[in-house]
Design a protein around this motif. Structure first.
Motif, short mmCIF file in Angstrom:
data_model
loop_
_atom_site.label_atom_id
_atom_site.label_comp_id
_atom_site.label_asym_id
_atom_site.label_seq_id
_atom_site.Cartn_x
_atom_site.Cartn_y
_atom_site.Cartn_z
N MET A 74 0.84 -1.20 0.00
CA MET A 74 0.00 0.00 0.00
C MET A 74 0.88 1.25 0.00
N MET A 75 0.61 2.13 -0.95
CA MET A 75 1.34 3.39 -1.05
C MET A 75 0.35 4.54 -0.88
N LEU A 76 0.88 5.69 -0.51
CA LEU A 76 0.02 6.88 -0.52
C LEU A 76 0.72 7.96 -1.30
N GLY A 77 -0.06 8.60 -2.15
CA GLY A 77 0.44 9.70 -2.96
C GLY A 77 0.12 11.00 -2.26
N ILE A 78 1.12 11.86 -2.14
CA ILE A 78 0.96 13.11 -1.40
C ILE A 78 1.84 14.19 -2.01
N ASN A 79 1.43 15.42 -1.89
CA ASN A 79 2.24 16.53 -2.35
C ASN A 79 3.52 16.58 -1.51
N PRO A 80 4.69 16.66 -2.15
CA PRO A 80 5.95 16.63 -1.38
C PRO A 80 6.10 17.78 -0.38
N ASP A 81 5.59 18.97 -0.71
CA ASP A 81 5.68 20.09 0.23
C ASP A 81 4.81 19.85 1.46
N GLU A 82 3.63 19.25 1.24
CA GLU A 82 2.76 18.94 2.38
C GLU A 82 3.37 17.86 3.26
N LEU A 83 4.00 16.86 2.64
CA LEU A 83 4.68 15.81 3.40
C LEU A 83 5.82 16.43 4.21
N LEU A 84 6.60 17.28 3.57
CA LEU A 84 7.72 17.97 4.22
C LEU A 84 7.23 18.71 5.46
N ASP A 85 6.18 19.51 5.29
CA ASP A 85 5.63 20.28 6.42
C ASP A 85 5.10 19.36 7.51
N TYR A 86 4.38 18.32 7.11
CA TYR A 86 3.73 17.45 8.09
C TYR A 86 4.74 16.71 8.97
N VAL A 87 5.81 16.18 8.36
CA VAL A 87 6.79 15.42 9.16
C VAL A 87 7.95 16.28 9.64
N GLY A 88 7.93 17.57 9.32
CA GLY A 88 9.00 18.47 9.77
C GLY A 88 10.33 18.16 9.11
N ALA A 89 10.28 17.79 7.84
CA ALA A 89 11.48 17.38 7.11
C ALA A 89 12.15 18.56 6.42
N LYS A 90 13.23 18.25 5.71
CA LYS A 90 13.87 19.23 4.83
C LYS A 90 14.22 18.52 3.53
N PHE A 91 14.30 19.30 2.46
CA PHE A 91 14.73 18.77 1.17
C PHE A 91 16.25 18.90 1.07
N ALA A 92 16.90 17.88 0.53
CA ALA A 92 18.35 17.94 0.30
C ALA A 92 18.73 16.86 -0.70
N ASP A 93 19.88 17.04 -1.32
CA ASP A 93 20.43 16.05 -2.25
C ASP A 93 21.15 15.00 -1.42
#
Length: 159
Positions: free
Chosen positions: A135-154
């Motif tokens: 089971m997968m869930l599709g989500i907007n990456p910015d919303e996921l980032l905000d929700y889990v308190g993440a950051k984007f990086a290479d």
């Protein structure tokens, strides 16, 4: 009707827009690649969740495209560690509440520092595990980032 996972419950409580997708789990080593080909989504858009332990900052979570590998040097630098290594599969359930192939960045036992590979920003929606195999869930990456308190990086390299 499929079970409602902890990740799905939390996403619904937060009133985030998401999409559930189911696939036949086959037990292969390439879970993310298998999921991508089965659901017909490019492997660059299906993100696997990896859990690592840094020498300075403990447990770290990395969401990277299924077609890529985690670059441990980049991961260590981004997480302010000198050295970082993936946790053993046998420790995953105890640490996160999830098993290999069903590890979601959403709803782990504890909130860990999370990094989402910057390529996620190329898509309106990325697909991550919904907390169980198949089971997968599709989500907007910015919303996921905000929700889990993440950051984007290479943090990846392509094999």
């Amino acid at each position: 009707m499929a079970e409602k996972t902890n990740a799905i419950r939390l996403i619904q409580q937060a009133k985030l827009v998401y999409r559930e997708i189911f696939y036949e789990f086959d037990g292969s080593d390439s879970i993310g690649l298998h999921a991508a080909s089965t659901i017909g989504i490019p492997a660059e858009q299906v993100f696997k969740t990896l859990v690592a332990r840094g020498d300075r900052n403990g447990i770290q979570v990395f969401c990277i495209p299924a077609c890529c590998e985690l670059d441990l040097k980049k991961a260590a630098k981004v997480s302010n560690n000198k050295k970082i290594e993936l946790v053993a599969v046998k420790d995953l359930l105890n640490l996160t509440g999830y098993i290999r192939g069903g590890c979601s960045p959403i709803g782990m036992k504890k909130q860990f520092a999370t990094v989402i590979d910057e390529t996620a920003t190329l898509f309106d929606k990325i697909y991550v595990s919904a907390g169980v195999r198949g089971m997968m869930l599709g989500i907007n990456p910015d919303e996921l980032l905000d929700y889990v308190g993440a950051k984007f990086a290479d943090v990846t390299f392509v094999e």
